[in-house]
Write a protein that holds these residues in place. Structure first.
Motif, PDB file in Angstrom:
ATOM      1  N   GLN A 124       0.774  -1.230   0.000  1.00 17.47           N
ATOM      2  CA  GLN A 124       0.000   0.000   0.000  1.00 17.47           C
ATOM      3  C   GLN A 124       0.811   1.288   0.000  1.00 17.47           C
ATOM      4  O   GLN A 124       0.255   2.368  -0.189  1.00 17.47           O
ATOM      5  N   HIS A 125       2.140   1.211   0.188  1.00 15.94           N
ATOM      6  CA  HIS A 125       2.933   2.445   0.216  1.00 15.94           C
ATOM      7  C   HIS A 125       2.831   3.221  -1.096  1.00 15.94           C
ATOM      8  O   HIS A 125       3.020   4.437  -1.123  1.00 15.94           O
ATOM      9  N   ARG A 126       2.530   2.537  -2.183  1.00 18.17           N
ATOM     10  CA  ARG A 126       2.380   3.223  -3.475  1.00 18.17           C
ATOM     11  C   ARG A 126       1.260   4.250  -3.455  1.00 18.17           C
ATOM     12  O   ARG A 126       1.228   5.144  -4.303  1.00 18.17           O
ATOM     13  N   PHE A 127       0.328   4.121  -2.506  1.00 18.85           N
ATOM     14  CA  PHE A 127      -0.844   4.982  -2.485  1.00 18.85           C
ATOM     15  C   PHE A 127      -0.709   6.153  -1.520  1.00 18.85           C
ATOM     16  O   PHE A 127      -1.655   6.903  -1.328  1.00 18.85           O
ATOM     17  N   ARG A 128       0.450   6.331  -0.911  1.00 22.85           N
ATOM     18  CA  ARG A 128       0.676   7.525  -0.096  1.00 22.85           C
ATOM     19  C   ARG A 128       0.683   8.767  -1.006  1.00 22.85           C
ATOM     20  O   ARG A 128       1.229   8.744  -2.111  1.00 22.85           O
ATOM     21  N   GLU A 129       0.102   9.841  -0.510  1.00 28.33           N
ATOM     22  CA  GLU A 129       0.020  11.063  -1.314  1.00 28.33           C
ATOM     23  C   GLU A 129       1.408  11.538  -1.727  1.00 28.33           C
ATOM     24  O   GLU A 129       1.615  11.979  -2.868  1.00 28.33           O
ATOM     25  N   SER A 130       2.370  11.453  -0.808  1.00 28.64           N
ATOM     26  CA  SER A 130       3.729  11.911  -1.121  1.00 28.64           C
ATOM     27  C   SER A 130       4.377  11.028  -2.180  1.00 28.64           C
ATOM     28  O   SER A 130       5.121  11.507  -3.041  1.00 28.64           O
ATOM     29  N   ALA A 131       4.096   9.727  -2.126  1.00 27.37           N
ATOM     30  CA  ALA A 131       4.645   8.813  -3.126  1.00 27.37           C
ATOM     31  C   ALA A 131       4.060   9.107  -4.501  1.00 27.37           C
ATOM     32  O   ALA A 131       4.770   9.067  -5.516  1.00 27.37           O
ATOM     33  N   LEU A 132       2.772   9.408  -4.548  1.00 26.86           N
ATOM     34  CA  LEU A 132       2.133   9.755  -5.820  1.00 26.86           C
ATOM     35  C   LEU A 132       2.717  11.051  -6.382  1.00 26.86           C
ATOM     36  O   LEU A 132       2.927  11.175  -7.595  1.00 26.86           O
ATOM     37  N   ALA A 133       3.011  12.009  -5.494  1.00 21.06           N
ATOM     38  CA  ALA A 133       3.606  13.269  -5.938  1.00 21.06           C
ATOM     39  C   ALA A 133       5.011  13.052  -6.479  1.00 21.06           C
ATOM     40  O   ALA A 133       5.404  13.649  -7.503  1.00 21.06           O
ATOM     41  N   LEU A 134       5.793  12.184  -5.836  1.00 20.61           N
ATOM     42  CA  LEU A 134       7.148  11.891  -6.316  1.00 20.61           C
ATOM     43  C   LEU A 134       7.088  11.156  -7.648  1.00 20.61           C
ATOM     44  O   LEU A 134       7.873  11.450  -8.563  1.00 20.61           O
ATOM     45  N   ARG A 135       6.162  10.217  -7.787  1.00 28.00           N
ATOM     46  CA  ARG A 135       6.016   9.500  -9.051  1.00 28.00           C
ATOM     47  C   ARG A 135       5.702  10.482 -10.186  1.00 28.00           C
ATOM     48  O   ARG A 135       6.257  10.393 -11.282  1.00 28.00           O
ATOM     49  N   SER A 136       4.825  11.437  -9.915  1.00 21.82           N
ATOM     50  CA  SER A 136       4.460  12.433 -10.922  1.00 21.82           C
ATOM     51  C   SER A 136       5.670  13.280 -11.325  1.00 21.82           C
ATOM     52  O   SER A 136       5.892  13.539 -12.512  1.00 21.82           O
ATOM     53  N   ALA A 137       6.458  13.678 -10.330  1.00 16.19           N
ATOM     54  CA  ALA A 137       7.658  14.479 -10.623  1.00 16.19           C
ATOM     55  C   ALA A 137       8.638  13.704 -11.494  1.00 16.19           C
ATOM     56  O   ALA A 137       9.233  14.264 -12.437  1.00 16.19           O
ATOM     57  N   LEU A 138       8.801  12.411 -11.224  1.00 17.13           N
ATOM     58  CA  LEU A 138       9.706  11.587 -12.020  1.00 17.13           C
ATOM     59  C   LEU A 138       9.170  11.391 -13.437  1.00 17.13           C
ATOM     60  O   LEU A 138       9.926  11.472 -14.421  1.00 17.13           O
ATOM     61  N   GLN A 139       7.880  11.159 -13.558  1.00 17.59           N
ATOM     62  CA  GLN A 139       7.281  10.944 -14.871  1.00 17.59           C
ATOM     63  C   GLN A 139       7.370  12.195 -15.743  1.00 17.59           C
ATOM     64  O   GLN A 139       7.503  12.100 -16.962  1.00 17.59           O
ATOM     65  N   GLN A 140       7.323  13.359 -15.105  1.00 15.43           N
ATOM     66  CA  GLN A 140       7.429  14.613 -15.840  1.00 15.43           C
ATOM     67  C   GLN A 140       8.879  15.017 -16.103  1.00 15.43           C
ATOM     68  O   GLN A 140       9.134  16.057 -16.725  1.00 15.43           O
ATOM     69  N   GLY A 141       9.823  14.211 -15.637  1.00  9.96           N
ATOM     70  CA  GLY A 141      11.234  14.471 -15.902  1.00  9.96           C
ATOM     71  C   GLY A 141      11.837  15.572 -15.064  1.00  9.96           C
ATOM     72  O   GLY A 141      12.916  16.089 -15.394  1.00  9.96           O
ATOM     73  N   GLU A 142      11.197  15.949 -13.958  1.00 10.08           N
ATOM     74  CA  GLU A 142      11.687  17.078 -13.160  1.00 10.08           C
ATOM     75  C   GLU A 142      13.073  16.806 -12.573  1.00 10.08           C
ATOM     76  O   GLU A 142      13.886  17.726 -12.451  1.00 10.08           O
ATOM     77  N   LEU A 143      13.339  15.551 -12.194  1.00  8.56           N
ATOM     78  CA  LEU A 143      14.631  15.230 -11.584  1.00  8.56           C
ATOM     79  C   LEU A 143      15.666  14.812 -12.618  1.00  8.56           C
ATOM     80  O   LEU A 143      16.830  14.589 -12.282  1.00  8.56           O
ATOM     81  N   GLY A 144      15.249  14.704 -13.861  1.00  5.56           N
ATOM     82  CA  GLY A 144      16.161  14.251 -14.906  1.00  5.56           C
ATOM     83  C   GLY A 144      16.412  12.753 -14.823  1.00  5.56           C
ATOM     84  O   GLY A 144      15.558  11.991 -14.370  1.00  5.56           O
ATOM     85  N   GLU A 145      17.593  12.336 -15.214  1.00  7.49           N
ATOM     86  CA  GLU A 145      17.951  10.910 -15.168  1.00  7.49           C
ATOM     87  C   GLU A 145      18.310  10.504 -13.747  1.00  7.49           C
ATOM     88  O   GLU A 145      19.084  11.198 -13.065  1.00  7.49           O
ATOM     89  N   ILE A 146      17.761   9.390 -13.267  1.00  8.91           N
ATOM     90  CA  ILE A 146      18.103   8.893 -11.934  1.00  8.91           C
ATOM     91  C   ILE A 146      19.517   8.319 -11.968  1.00  8.91           C
ATOM     92  O   ILE A 146      19.831   7.453 -12.783  1.00  8.91           O
TER      93      ILE A 146
END
Length: 342
Positions: A124-146
Motif C-alpha cells: 500500500q505504500h504506493r498509495f501515499r500522497e507523497s509517493a504519488l507526488a514523487l512519481r508524478s515528478a519523475l514521470q514529468q522528468g523534473e529530476l532528470g535521469e536517476i
C-alpha cells in the motif's frame, strides 16, 4: 453501479486496517463474509465490524455471487488458498508477501494467470500522497535521469514481537525484516526507479533479537538503468524512525521520508509536502492510518469492474520477492548475485 461482493479470509493482526477500509467503501463493495478459524475471532468480527462470518473457505468457493476474495492469512498458507480461489474463478487481493519461497510465489502468480483471474497484492505504500507526488515528478522528468537511489528502513520491533510463535521464522513467514517489513518500501522504490540487475549484500541476525531470520541488512544495488543504489533495513533501531527513499537525479534530488516529500531542483525549485511520521515503524506495528489500505482496495475494486490489471499486481510483487531472495543469496555466498527476471 452494483457493489462488488467480496469475502475476507483471515482475521488476525492484519485484519483491522482492511476491515475499517471495507466499512468506508461500503458504497462500492459488499462484504459477503469473513472466514475465521476460531469462534472468538468470528465473534470479534461480528461485534466490532458487523460483517457476516463463516467457518469454512468452501462456503466462499461455492458461492458464485462472490466475485473476489481478500486473503489475510500467514504467508505459508497463501499458495493453496490463492490456487483454490483462482480455480473457483475469484479475483484475489492478497496480503504481502506472495508466499514463503520464490518457487511457491511463482506458482501462485501462475495459478492466477492460468485461471484468468486478477491478483492484486497489498503493497500500500504506493498509495501515499507523497509517493504519488514523487512519481508524478519523475514521470514529468523534473529530476532528470536517476543516477542513485538509497533506501533506508530504520525500524524497531521489541523481542516480544518475535516471541510470538512463528513470527520471523522461515516456515511461517518466509523470512525476517526484508519479507515482512522492508518489502513495502522496496516495492515503492522499484516502482519509482525500475528493476535491479545485481546486488551485493550482508544480512544478519543482530545481537538485539533472538530470532531465526535476519533483522539487519545492508546491500549495494545496481539498477537496470545504470543507477547505483543502497539498501539498509532493520528492526533493531530503537525506537523506530521513518523509512526513507532518497533519489539523486541529473537535475536535482528528492527525499521521501515517511509521508514527507522534499524536492530540490538545480533550477532553484523547492517543494515540501506531508509529514515524516513513523507509520508503524516502532513497537506497535499497527500504528498507522488505514488511508492507503482504503485507496488500494478501492483501486482493486475498480480493476475488477473494468477488467484492467490491478496495481500492484502479482508480477510487481514477484519482482520485489526476487530481489529479496537475491539479497539473501548474496549474503550467504559472500559475493554479488544477479537478480533473476521475475
Amino acid at each position: 453501479m452494483s457493489r462488488i461482493r467480496i469475502a475476507v479470509i483471515g482475521a488476525g493482526m492484519a485484519f483491522a486496517p482492511h476491515a475499517k477500509s471495507l466499512q468506508e467503501l461500503a458504497s462500492e463493495l459488499e462484504v459477503a463474509c469473513v472466514v475465521a478459524r476460531s469462534a472468538a475471532a468470528r465473534e470479534s468480527v461480528r461485534a466490532t465490524y458487523g460483517f457476516p462470518v463463516a467457518e469454512s473457505v468452501e462456503q466462499v468457493w461455492n458461492d458464485r455471487s462472490i466475485e473476489a476474495v481478500m486473503i489475510l492469512t500467514p504467508p505459508n498458507t497463501h499458495l493453496e488458498l490463492v490456487r483454490a480461489a483462482a480455480e473457483a474463478g475469484k479475483h484475489v487481493l492478497l496480503e504481502k508477501p506472495l508466499d514463503v519461497s520464490i518457487d511457491r510465489a511463482r506458482a501462485l502468480v501462475a495459478a492466477c494467470e492460468q485461471n484468468k483471474v486478477m491478483l492484486g497484492v497489498v503493497l500500500q505504500h504506493r498509495f501515499r500522497e507523497s509517493a504519488l507526488a514523487l512519481r508524478s515528478a519523475l514521470q514529468q522528468g523534473e529530476l532528470g535521469e536517476i543516477v542513485s537511489i538509497s533506501i533506508q528502513i530504520p525500524w524497531w520491533r521489541p523481542q516480544s514481537y518475535y516471541d510470538v510463535p512463528g513470527r520471523g521464522s522461515k516456515a511461517r513467514d518466509g523470512g525476517g525484516v526484508l519479507l515482512t517489513q522492508a518489502i513495502h518500501t522496496i516495492d515503492l522504490a522499484l516502482s519509482l526507479a525500475g528493476d535491479v540487475n545485481s546486488v551485493y549484500a550482508h544480512a544478519v541476525t543482530s545481537a538485539v533479537h533472538r530470532m531465526e531470520t535476519e533483522d539487519l541488512v545492508a546491500a549495494v544495488l545496481h539498477f537496470s538503468s545504470g543507477a547505483v543504489g543502497s539498501l539498509h533495513a532493520t528492526t533493531a533501531c530503537y525506537p523506530g524512525f521513518p523509512e526513507q527513499i532518497r533519489i539523486i537525479g541529473s537535475k536535482g534530488s528528492a527525499c521521501l521520508e515517511g509521508d514527507a516529500l522534499q524536492i530540490r531542483l538545480m533550477d532553484g525549485t523547492q517543494r515540501d509536502s506531508g509529514a515524516p511520521s513513523v507509520l508503524g515503524g516502532g513497537a506497535d506495528p499497527m500504528a498507522f492510518s488505514n488511508a492507503t489500505h482504503r485507496e488500494l482496495i478501492r483501486s482493486f475494486v475498480a480493476s475488477v469492474r473494468s477488467g484492467a490489471a490491478p496495481s500492484p499486481d502479482g508480477r510487481d510483487a514477484l519482482r520485489v520477492q526476487c530481489l529479496i531472495e537475491s539479497i539473501l543469496e548474496s549474503s550467504a555466498a559472500g559475493a554479488p548475485v544477479a537478480v533473476p527476471v521475475h
